[in-house]
Design a protein around this motif. Structure first.
Motif, PDB file in Angstrom:
ATOM      1  N   MET A 191       0.842  -1.183   0.000  1.00 24.59           N
ATOM      2  CA  MET A 191       0.000   0.000   0.000  1.00 24.59           C
ATOM      3  C   MET A 191       0.880   1.237   0.000  1.00 24.59           C
ATOM      4  O   MET A 191       1.837   1.330   0.760  1.00 24.59           O
ATOM      5  N   TYR A 192       0.558   2.194  -0.875  1.00 20.71           N
ATOM      6  CA  TYR A 192       1.216   3.482  -0.897  1.00 20.71           C
ATOM      7  C   TYR A 192       0.318   4.469  -0.163  1.00 20.71           C
ATOM      8  O   TYR A 192      -0.845   4.634  -0.537  1.00 20.71           O
ATOM      9  N   MET A 193       0.822   5.133   0.849  1.00 23.43           N
ATOM     10  CA  MET A 193       0.033   6.091   1.630  1.00 23.43           C
ATOM     11  C   MET A 193       0.517   7.506   1.342  1.00 23.43           C
ATOM     12  O   MET A 193       1.698   7.800   1.434  1.00 23.43           O
ATOM     13  N   GLY A 194      -0.417   8.394   0.993  1.00 26.08           N
ATOM     14  CA  GLY A 194      -0.076   9.779   0.726  1.00 26.08           C
ATOM     15  C   GLY A 194       0.411  10.047  -0.672  1.00 26.08           C
ATOM     16  O   GLY A 194       0.692  11.188  -1.021  1.00 26.08           O
ATOM     17  N   PHE A 195       0.454   8.990  -1.523  1.00 26.01           N
ATOM     18  CA  PHE A 195       0.848   9.166  -2.924  1.00 26.01           C
ATOM     19  C   PHE A 195       0.379   7.945  -3.710  1.00 26.01           C
ATOM     20  O   PHE A 195      -0.198   7.012  -3.153  1.00 26.01           O
ATOM     21  N   ASN A 196       0.604   7.956  -5.021  1.00 32.51           N
ATOM     22  CA  ASN A 196       0.076   6.887  -5.866  1.00 32.51           C
ATOM     23  C   ASN A 196       1.158   5.991  -6.445  1.00 32.51           C
ATOM     24  O   ASN A 196       0.947   5.333  -7.464  1.00 32.51           O
ATOM     25  N   GLY A 197       2.305   5.953  -5.804  1.00 32.63           N
ATOM     26  CA  GLY A 197       3.400   5.150  -6.331  1.00 32.63           C
ATOM     27  C   GLY A 197       4.199   5.891  -7.387  1.00 32.63           C
ATOM     28  O   GLY A 197       5.220   5.400  -7.869  1.00 32.63           O
ATOM     29  N   GLY A 198       3.727   7.089  -7.760  1.00 32.06           N
ATOM     30  CA  GLY A 198       4.408   7.910  -8.753  1.00 32.06           C
ATOM     31  C   GLY A 198       4.602   9.312  -8.229  1.00 32.06           C
ATOM     32  O   GLY A 198       4.980   9.518  -7.083  1.00 32.06           O
ATOM     33  N   SER A 199       4.279  10.303  -9.058  1.00 26.27           N
ATOM     34  CA  SER A 199       4.540  11.694  -8.672  1.00 26.27           C
ATOM     35  C   SER A 199       3.365  12.355  -7.958  1.00 26.27           C
ATOM     36  O   SER A 199       3.539  13.396  -7.321  1.00 26.27           O
ATOM     37  N   ALA A 200       2.166  11.785  -8.050  1.00 22.82           N
ATOM     38  CA  ALA A 200       0.998  12.410  -7.430  1.00 22.82           C
ATOM     39  C   ALA A 200       0.964  12.121  -5.931  1.00 22.82           C
ATOM     40  O   ALA A 200       1.171  10.994  -5.501  1.00 22.82           O
ATOM     41  N   SER A 201       0.698  13.145  -5.134  1.00 24.98           N
ATOM     42  CA  SER A 201       0.650  12.982  -3.677  1.00 24.98           C
ATOM     43  C   SER A 201      -0.484  13.828  -3.118  1.00 24.98           C
ATOM     44  O   SER A 201      -0.998  14.723  -3.780  1.00 24.98           O
TER      45      SER A 201
END
Length: 237
Positions: A191-201
């Motif tokens: 799980m990525y928290m606070g972002f989408n695994g890329g540049s979006a946060s």
């Protein structure tokens, strides 16, 4: 003089506890300072479910800040920078399509722009984001039709059910979107928290995240939503 009964000296437990509903998969509570480890910023956020699904960030420049009394007198995690992000490690996250998630959070002042803001993601295809040209909250690949308001505190619940996922965003009744097979592609491993695994946060605050490994009933979703709304000072319409 009559001796005091020890039971009268003990504080009474009150309120809802997420553990009272079976199937608690992960629980992150920023208000509980004992779950937070700080280095440059927050390097570790422990899972209160007892399942050991800790979120962490080893790189100091990517560690979000811990803000005392940031919302309704409760401590929060501040993902203000586009580089702030946390993840569960390895194969700690293994949910398939049938689960229920709850998030307590706030988008930043700039959420009305064309930028993309991501609250969470699982292997980059089961995300909750806001922005792009649509300026709507998106769950999976389905648009909710709701434009979040900057700096408003939100309680989001999502009952993942494959192609037809229901959600509530500060709502007492669920709405359904076509999430295009979200969570039908097999288990997520991270799980990525606070972002989408890329540049979006998200570039905003996160107060709490509660996840169950089943699709909760509407009655139970309402219980958890009301617990989060009261705790974090949000209004459920």
């Amino acid at each position: 003089m009559m001796a005091m009964n020890n039971k009268t000296l003990r504080p009474r437990a009150s309120g809802f506890n997420p553990k009272s509903i079976s199937g608690l998969y992960a629980w992150y509570d920023a208000a509980d300072a004992s779950t937070i480890t700080q280095a440059t910023g927050v390097s570790s956020w422990a899972d209160k479910s007892g399942n050991g699904r800790t979120c962490s960030q080893a790189t100091g420049a990517n560690q979000p800040a811990y803000v005392l009394a940031g919302q309704n007198g409760k401590n929060v995690i501040d993902f203000a920078s586009s580089t702030y992000r946390m993840t569960t490690s390895g194969t700690a996250w293994g949910l398939t399509f049938a689960n229920t998630m709850f998030w307590s959070f706030q988008f930043p002042d700039t959420a009305a722009s064309a930028a993309t803001y991501a609250l969470f993601d699982f292997n980059t295809n089961r995300e909750s984001v806001f922005g792009n040209a649509t300026s709507e909250l998106r769950i999976g690949v389905g648009l909710t039709g709701i434009t979040p308001v900057s700096r408003r505190w939100y309680i989001l619940s999502i009952k993942w059910s494959g192609p037809f996922t229901s959600y509530r965003l500060n709502q007492s009744a669920g709405s359904t979107i076509d999430a295009g097979g979200t969570f039908s592609n097999g288990a997520s491993t991270q799980m990525y928290m606070g972002f989408n695994g890329g540049s979006a946060s998200i570039r905003g605050y996160i107060g709490e995240c509660i996840t169950y490994d089943s699709q909760l009933s509407d009655a139970r979703i309402t219980i958890v939503n009301n617990y989060l709304a009261k705790k974090w000072g949000a209004t459920i319409a």
